[in-house]
Design a protein around this motif. Structure first.
Motif, mmCIF file in Angstrom:
data_model
loop_
_atom_site.group_PDB
_atom_site.id
_atom_site.type_symbol
_atom_site.label_atom_id
_atom_site.label_comp_id
_atom_site.label_asym_id
_atom_site.label_seq_id
_atom_site.Cartn_x
_atom_site.Cartn_y
_atom_site.Cartn_z
ATOM 1 N N ALA A 1 -50.049 20.298 22.796
ATOM 2 C CA ALA A 1 -50.033 19.233 23.806
ATOM 3 C C ALA A 1 -51.440 18.838 24.238
ATOM 4 N N ASN B 1 -45.902 20.030 16.646
ATOM 5 C CA ASN B 1 -46.606 20.900 17.586
ATOM 6 C C ASN B 1 -46.950 20.189 18.889
ATOM 7 N N GLY B 2 -46.502 18.950 19.024
ATOM 8 C CA GLY B 2 -46.770 18.224 20.262
ATOM 9 C C GLY B 2 -48.164 17.623 20.331
ATOM 10 N N THR C 1 -39.707 10.783 22.717
ATOM 11 C CA THR C 1 -38.908 11.986 23.000
ATOM 12 C C THR C 1 -39.240 12.546 24.383
ATOM 13 N N LYS C 2 -38.310 13.326 24.890
ATOM 14 C CA LYS C 2 -38.488 13.940 26.210
ATOM 15 C C LYS C 2 -39.733 14.824 26.237
ATOM 16 N N ASN C 3 -39.931 15.610 25.183
ATOM 17 C CA ASN C 3 -41.090 16.504 25.153
ATOM 18 C C ASN C 3 -42.408 15.735 25.260
ATOM 19 N N PHE C 4 -42.547 14.700 24.446
ATOM 20 C CA PHE C 4 -43.803 13.935 24.490
ATOM 21 C C PHE C 4 -43.995 13.264 25.848
ATOM 22 N N LYS C 5 -42.916 12.765 26.437
ATOM 23 C CA LYS C 5 -43.039 12.097 27.745
ATOM 24 C C LYS C 5 -43.470 13.078 28.836
ATOM 25 N N ARG C 6 -43.103 14.355 28.659
ATOM 26 C CA ARG C 6 -43.539 15.364 29.633
ATOM 27 C C ARG C 6 -44.977 15.811 29.379
ATOM 28 N N MET C 7 -45.396 15.737 28.109
ATOM 29 C CA MET C 7 -46.731 16.256 27.759
ATOM 30 C C MET C 7 -47.839 15.238 27.995
ATOM 31 N N TYR C 8 -47.471 13.947 27.935
ATOM 32 C CA TYR C 8 -48.496 12.903 27.964
ATOM 33 C C TYR C 8 -48.188 11.855 29.028
#
Ligand SMILES: *Cc1c(COP(=O)(O)O)cnc(C)c1O
Length: 462
Positions: free
Chosen positions: A129, A150-151, A394-401
């Protein structure tokens, strides 16, 4: 290149067809007292391209891939079968030792495939991230996917139009405070310019993971690709030069890194923990990406012929290059500085239709294939495919960036690669198994290209 293996029935048919052909043509030649079977010498009409009614340059086909030789190797696989030990054990360790030995690193970890060799390597170098990874757009989809998995964010950097590899001269303009790693790919089995890339990485304190998934036994200054960066990743998928169906490996001299890779690929259990022991506990985040004993037995068998085949591909590719380099509109590959050996997963050259009376690339590949020289146009523009946008959503990317960091249009603009765009419209690939033949077979390829060039005006109008 990924190709589905041909059905064995089809292979058998091809073999029989070839045998029949050799038999009947040999008889005809003996009868005529002619020992040369170049049909093209018999008349002008037969010199025409197949697409204009002529005879093909080559009718006997090519060897199929993968091939399997030694009976003793089959015994070794049977031994694994009969042992009942099929999960990771001693044969996998032997394979890892053999591959590390072939490449020249202290350690090797065999894993399920090349894609996950990349995913694991980036993860265990702590690329994730907030990080950007610089990589070339002229590659197989697995390369950028391993970054996204890997984000981290892939940042495509344009290629050198002559070597088709990541262009070191363009890397520094892509570096930001977020850049964490460079991911060069030895695409088509031609080494990237690792000397220049490592100098840039050192200057900017960046990690380097080499995608050597098409680069088995290729060398720069006598040193194998995959050994220059922090980690090297290999693929043993069916179409590759060490074909096992599926398989991959990570190589490195960094013992602590390799221990972490091992743990990650085995549920986070400490390195050295016996497979099957469930009481040991896990020390880190991990998943399961283990190699099997069958894969290792096949790999050890395939490894025996790899060196000689690599030499052969180089000899034949160099000869074919010399034969076609002066044909107008044909520009074969150029090797990066210091390359002492390539792997030639594909034989690449650029095709310019203006030197062929406007004969389109797709018509050229059709015409050449019709001559018995199967070929293709290769990769499309990877940096413009929708997978990055989908990852950003995706949810993960929206939380990471932040949303500014996930501005896809801005990303697209930043990662545009005009040289790659052009390459993707001009490239021609000839597949590697054709290079496990003899000089005369290379002449067939060169003669077919010359024939098409000679008749390109008519072909373009057809
Ligand atoms: C084949 C390949 C991979 C992925 O390897 P698999 O074993 O198919 O997962 C990654 N990068 C490149 C350049 C490849 O050619």
């Amino acid at each position: 290149m990924k190709t589905e293996p041909k059905a064995s029935a089809e292979n058998l048919q091809n073999k029989m067809r070839r045998r029949t052909f050799i038999k009947s043509s040999a008889t005809a030649m003996l009868g005529a007292g002619i020992m040369q079977h170049n049909f093209n010498v018999f008349g002008a009409e037969e010199n025409m391209p197949v697409l204009l009614g002529g005879k093909p340059v080559r009718t006997k086909g090519w060897g199929h891939w993968p091939h399997w030789v030694a009976e003793e190797d089959e015994q070794n696989i049977l031994k694994v079968l009969r042992s009942g030990v099929w999960s990771r054990a001693g044969v996998v360790s032997s394979f890892e030792k053999a591959w590390a030995g072939a490449i020249g690193t202290r350690r090797c970890l065999a894993v399920v495939n090349g894609t996950n060799a990349l995913v694991i390597s980036l993860a265990q170098l702590d690329v994730g991230a907030g990080d950007e990874v610089i990589l070339p757009p002229y590659t197989f989809i697995a390369t950028p996917q391993s970054v996204l998995m890997n984000g981290a964010i892939p940042v495509f950097c344009d290629i050198d139009p002559r070597t088709y590899q990541l262009d070191p001269k363009k890397i520094e303009s892509k570096i930001t405070p977020k850049t964490r790693a460079i991911l060069p790919v030895h695409i088509l089995g031609l080494p990237a310019d690792m000397t220049a890339i490592m100098a840039i990485a050192k200057k900017h304190n960046l990690l380097v993971v080499e995608d050597a998934c098409q680069g088995w036994l290729a060398e720069i200054g006598g040193k194998k690709v995959g050994t220059f960066g922090n980690a090297g990743c290999f693929s043993f998928q069916n179409s590759k030069h060490l074909p096992i169906g599926e398989g991959g490996a990570i190589v490195s001299d960094d013992e602590a890194f390799m221990d972490r890779c091992y743990s990650y690929h085995n549920f986070g259990s400490a390195y050295g923990t016996a497979i099957g022991a469930v009481g040991g506990g896990s020390i880190m985040l991990g998943t399961k990406l283990r190699y099997t004993e069958y894969q290792a037995a096949m790999g050890l068998a395939m490894l025996k012929t790899l060196e000689a085949e690599t030499v052969k591909r180089n000899t034949n590719a160099e000869y074919l290059r010399s034969r076609i380099k002066d044909i107008p509109g044909i520009s074969p590959y150029v090797l990066s500085p210091g390359v002492t050996r390539a792997a030639f997963h594909l034989f690449p050259f650029r095709y310019r239709e203006d030197a062929f009376h406007g004969l389109s690339r797709s018509k050229f590949t059709k015409a050449l294939s019709a001559e018995g020289i199967g070929c293709s146009g290769g990769y499309g523009q990877l940096n413009k495919q929708p997978f990055v946008k989908a990852a950003f959503q995706t949810k993960n990317f929206k939380r990471m960036y932040t949303s500014a960091e996930l501005d896809y249009d801005a990303w697209l603009e930043r990662t545009c690669c005009p040289e790659n765009d052009k390459l993707c419209t001009e490239m021609i690939w000839i597949s590697q198994e054709k290079f496990l033949t003899e000089k005369e077979d290379m002449d067939d390829i060169a003669n077919a290209i010359e024939k098409i060039h000679k008749h390109s005006q008519k072909l373009a109008q057809a």
